[in-house]
Design an enzyme around this catalytic site. Structure first.
Site, PDB file in Angstrom:
ATOM      1  CE  LYS A 117      -4.230  -1.713   0.340  1.00 16.97           C
ATOM      2  NZ  LYS A 117      -5.321  -1.395  -0.592  1.00 16.97           N
ATOM      3  CG  ASP A 139      -3.839  -0.448  -3.909  1.00 23.71           C
ATOM      4  OD1 ASP A 139      -4.138   0.505  -4.656  1.00 23.71           O
ATOM      5  OD2 ASP A 139      -4.678  -1.089  -3.248  1.00 23.71           O
ATOM      6  CD  GLU A 171      -4.321  -2.984  -6.708  1.00 17.79           C
ATOM      7  OE1 GLU A 171      -5.302  -2.403  -6.195  1.00 17.79           O
ATOM      8  OE2 GLU A 171      -3.905  -4.086  -6.315  1.00 17.79           O
ATOM      9  CG  ASP A 209      -8.576  -1.779  -6.902  1.00 20.94           C
ATOM     10  OD1 ASP A 209      -9.567  -2.518  -6.917  1.00 20.94           O
ATOM     11  OD2 ASP A 209      -7.940  -1.544  -5.869  1.00 20.94           O
ATOM     12  CE  LYS A 247     -10.164  -4.812  -4.452  1.00 22.37           C
ATOM     13  NZ  LYS A 247      -9.864  -3.543  -3.774  1.00 22.37           N
TER      14      LYS A 247
END
Length: 334
Positions: free
Chosen positions: A147, A171, A196, A219, A243
């Site tokens: 992240k 991400d 991402e 994403d 997702k």
């Protein structure tokens, strides 16, 4: 087969370590669980990946509860002979993908036998402290997703010292501006397999020129296939994070995986800090995508779970057996 009863539960656990993202810090994960009972006496559970607030997605847990109650009222007592027939009752939920996904998870099990499976392990790290570093050394994931933080280069440097081979993804959660282009160019030197969504706007992505150096993954904007296809064609998107709770469920994700294969676009299944039930289905879908997906070993995020032993690490792979829900751990709300 008839669905004759709906029960709704909460399950809540603290994260072992707070999850820190550019958008929010999470100390616990509250999940919504449904149980559908059929006239043959069998019960089937679904786990919702929505959150209590709309920090990530506008369909919150409260909205999901209301929509599932509405759907159940409409179908209670109806006869179903196939999963396809149940899916035909879900068209009213196309605008509520988290609600649809939760129902699909339960109903899929009514007509499909779940199998044991193994998949590669992909860890997601929010801040690379010593404890998390030790955990990575012990579990040795095939892909580590960082992240974005202000320490991104430091974290990437630290990852290079890990004593095993792995892929790196990053991400950024739409948190960057064009001022970060030089920093992104440095990130690209670490052989990152994909980044991402660095920017809130795909137009900003075009202006940055960074797609020449980094494969960009869709994403947050991967909310339905037409939007995904448009982004691929217009903005040089090379990877898509899928997702299920945001796309309407496991059945819709399987269809999108096949469509993206024809477009030569790489795919990943995205997890949402799930408990064991949902993680089983994330792993099931991950068998069909390009890259190691967001699947972690049992106990990675939480000390306890209402489905035990989902993702036992063996010889570098995660082993999943069909999930068994411990209903005594769930808190009934309806």
């Amino acid at each position: 087969m008839k669905i004759i009863n709906l029960e709704i539960y909460y399950y809540n656990e603290n994260f072992k370590q707070p999850i820190i993202t550019p958008k929010i810090t999470l100390s616990e994960r509250k999940a919504l669980i449904i149980k559908l009972t059929t006239d043959n006496g069998e019960s089937y559970y679904g786990e919702c990946n929505a959150f209590e607030t709309d920090w990530y997605f506008d369909e919150t847990i409260d909205i999901v509860i209301n929509k599932i109650k509405e759907w159940y009222t409409a179908v209670q007592g109806m006869s179903f002979n196939s999963f396809k027939e149940i899916k035909q009752t879900l068209t009213q939920l196309d605008a509520y993908p988290a609600s649809r996904s939760t129902i699909v998870m339960a109903c899929y099990q009514m007509f499909n036998d779940l199998q044991s499976l193994t998949v590669s392990y992909g860890a997601t790290v929010s801040g690379l402290n010593n404890e998390k570093y030790r955990q990575l050394v012990e579990t040795q994931p095939e892909r580590i997703k960082l992240k974005w933080t202000t320490n991104i280069l430091h974290d990437l440097d630290k990852l290079t010292t890990l004593p095993f081979d792995f892929n790196i993804a990053v991400d950024a959660n739409e948190s960057l501006s064009l001022r970060a282009v030089n920093l992104l160019e440095q990130v690209a030197t670490y052989n990152v397999i994909y980044l991402e969504e660095p920017f809130k706007s795909l137009q900003t992505l075009d202006k940055s020129g960074i797609t020449a150096q980094l494969d960009i993954a869709l994403d947050e904007k991967a909310i339905e296939f037409n939007a995904i296809e448009k982004a691929i064609n217009n903005h040089n998107i090379k990877v898509v994070i899928l997702k299920p709770f945001r796309l309407g469920g496991i059945d819709k994700v399987m269809d999108i995986i096949k469509s993206l294969e024809h477009l030569n676009v790489k795919t990943v299944i995205g997890g949402m800090y799930e408990y064991g039930l949902s993680r089983y289905f994330t792993a099931m879908l991950a068998q069909y995508v390009t890259y190691t997906s967001d699947i972690t070993p049992a106990g990675f995020y939480f000390e306890e779970d209402f489905v035990e032993n989902m993702g036992i690490l063996k010889n570098g792979r995660l082993v999943f057996n069909p999930p068994v829900v411990d209903a005594a751990k769930l808190v009934p709300i309806y």
